[in-house]
Design an enzyme around this catalytic site. Structure first.
Site, PDB file in Angstrom:
ATOM      1  N   LYS A   9      35.832 -49.235  57.923  1.00  0.00           N
ATOM      2  CA  LYS A   9      37.150 -49.773  57.620  1.00  0.00           C
ATOM      3  C   LYS A   9      37.585 -49.391  56.201  1.00  0.00           C
ATOM      4  CE  LYS A   9      36.605 -53.957  60.485  1.00  0.00           C
ATOM      5  NZ  LYS A   9      36.789 -55.436  60.482  1.00  0.00           N
ATOM      6  N   TYR A  49      43.002 -54.793  68.417  1.00  0.00           N
ATOM      7  CA  TYR A  49      42.801 -56.201  68.063  1.00  0.00           C
ATOM      8  C   TYR A  49      43.719 -57.110  68.893  1.00  0.00           C
ATOM      9  CZ  TYR A  49      39.754 -55.072  64.062  1.00  0.00           C
ATOM     10  OH  TYR A  49      38.712 -54.662  63.249  1.00  0.00           O
ATOM     11  N   ASN A 112      35.331 -56.668  55.885  1.00  0.00           N
ATOM     12  CA  ASN A 112      33.905 -56.701  56.234  1.00  0.00           C
ATOM     13  C   ASN A 112      33.335 -55.334  56.600  1.00  0.00           C
ATOM     14  OD1 ASN A 112      35.190 -56.493  58.639  1.00  0.00           O
ATOM     15  ND2 ASN A 112      34.393 -58.382  59.532  1.00  0.00           N
ATOM     16  N   HIS A 115      33.665 -51.973  61.731  1.00  0.00           N
ATOM     17  CA  HIS A 115      33.881 -52.520  63.080  1.00  0.00           C
ATOM     18  C   HIS A 115      32.796 -51.960  63.986  1.00  0.00           C
ATOM     19  CE1 HIS A 115      35.653 -53.411  66.993  1.00  0.00           C
ATOM     20  NE2 HIS A 115      35.332 -52.168  67.330  1.00  0.00           N
ATOM     21  N   GLU A 126      37.032 -48.593  73.870  1.00  0.00           N
ATOM     22  CA  GLU A 126      37.344 -48.269  72.473  1.00  0.00           C
ATOM     23  C   GLU A 126      37.077 -46.795  72.155  1.00  0.00           C
ATOM     24  OE1 GLU A 126      35.295 -51.223  70.075  1.00  0.00           O
ATOM     25  OE2 GLU A 126      36.665 -52.806  70.750  1.00  0.00           O
TER      26      GLU A 126
HETATM   27  N1  UDP Z   1      39.101 -61.295  61.088  1.00  0.00           N
HETATM   28  C1  UDP Z   1      39.740 -61.976  60.048  1.00  0.00           C
HETATM   29  N2  UDP Z   1      39.708 -63.356  60.022  1.00  0.00           N
HETATM   30  C2  UDP Z   1      39.065 -64.083  60.990  1.00  0.00           C
HETATM   31  C3  UDP Z   1      38.426 -63.381  62.050  1.00  0.00           C
HETATM   32  C4  UDP Z   1      38.464 -62.003  62.066  1.00  0.00           C
HETATM   33  O1  UDP Z   1      40.328 -61.348  59.185  1.00  0.00           O
HETATM   34  O2  UDP Z   1      39.069 -65.314  60.925  1.00  0.00           O
HETATM   35  C5  UDP Z   1      39.111 -59.829  61.105  1.00  0.00           C
HETATM   36  C6  UDP Z   1      37.791 -59.233  60.597  1.00  0.00           C
HETATM   37  O3  UDP Z   1      38.071 -58.063  59.856  1.00  0.00           O
HETATM   38  C7  UDP Z   1      37.070 -58.923  61.891  1.00  0.00           C
HETATM   39  C8  UDP Z   1      38.231 -58.491  62.780  1.00  0.00           C
HETATM   40  O4  UDP Z   1      39.296 -59.368  62.439  1.00  0.00           O
HETATM   41  O5  UDP Z   1      36.076 -57.926  61.731  1.00  0.00           O
HETATM   42  C9  UDP Z   1      37.950 -58.581  64.268  1.00  0.00           C
HETATM   43  O6  UDP Z   1      37.561 -59.896  64.582  1.00  0.00           O
HETATM   44  P1  UDP Z   1      36.397 -60.146  65.635  1.00  0.00           P
HETATM   45  O7  UDP Z   1      36.387 -61.624  65.920  1.00  0.00           O
HETATM   46  O8  UDP Z   1      36.534 -59.227  66.791  1.00  0.00           O
HETATM   47  O9  UDP Z   1      35.064 -59.848  64.777  1.00  0.00           O
HETATM   48  P2  UDP Z   1      34.052 -58.592  64.769  1.00  0.00           P
HETATM   49  O10 UDP Z   1      33.898 -58.158  66.209  1.00  0.00           O
HETATM   50  O11 UDP Z   1      34.663 -57.522  63.898  1.00  0.00           O
HETATM   51  O12 UDP Z   1      32.784 -59.141  64.188  1.00  0.00           O
HETATM   52 MG    MG Z   2      35.311 -57.735  67.620  1.00  0.00          MG
END
Ligand code: UDP
Ligand code: MG
Length: 155
Positions: A9, A49, A112, A115, A126
């Site tokens: 990212k 997303y 974070n 992805h 994806e």
């Molecule tokens: N995210 C965020 N706030 C939240 C949850 C998610 O900004 O409360 C962002 C974060 O960058 C995350 C992405 O949205 O990696 C996708 O969320 P997901 O729940 O799919 O988490 P991941 O699969 O990336 O662990």
């Molecule tokens: Mg996810």
């Protein structure tokens, strides 16, 4: 074998740790089947997303994901989806375990670093979303017999 999608990212690009991240996957024994740099569009991110578009943080997530180009990777291995999620760590980098990418390099739930696809079904969707068929390569790394037993390779 499975192939899963990883995105380095903008937070990972800005921190200048793309090489370190790629290296962790390589050293684990995962195969890089595809890799390219691209700019993500709002249209693509609304698909990627889709489960988050109604959340209050979505506008900030969009901005964050479009802040710089990203590096997308198709990463291959036995159980690659689960292995790559484990290497990635939990979503909130402050809670991610040391030794994971998010745990070692992040301090944010949003910024974070990477992805990673969360299931084999989503991984296939994806990969197709981010790569055309001729951008994902099928080749046999010479190291395979040192990485897996023959029965693991044929499973
Ligand atoms: N995210 C965020 N706030 C939240 C949850 C998610 O900004 O409360 C962002 C974060 O960058 C995350 C992405 O949205 O990696 C996708 O969320 P997901 O729940 O799919 O988490 P991941 O699969 O990336 O662990
Ligand atoms: Mg996810």
């Amino acid at each position: 074998m499975q192939t899963t999608l990883v995105i380095i990212k903008p937070s990972g690009i800005q921190r200048e740790i793309a090489g370190e991240i790629i290296s962790r996957f390589e050293k684990k024994g995962l195969i890089i089947a595809g890799m390219k740099m691209m700019r993500l569009t709002e249209k693509l991110l609304r698909e990627h997303y889709a489960h988050l578009v109604e959340r209050p943080f979505f506008p900030l997530l969009l901005k964050s994901m479009m802040a710089t180009p990203v590096i997308v990777m198709a990463i291959k291995g036995v159980d690659a989806v689960e292995v790559v999620r484990a290497i990635t760590g939990v979503t909130n980098a402050r809670k991610a375990l040391p030794g994971t990418i998010r745990g070692d390099f992040g301090m944010s739930g949003q910024e974070n670093i990477v992805h990673a696809s969360d299931s084999p079904e989503n991984a296939a969707i994806e990969i197709a979303r981010f790569f055309s068929a001729d951008e994902v390569f099928d080749y046999t790394p010479l190291v395979l017999p040192a990485l897996y037993s023959p029965d693991e390779l044929n499973a």
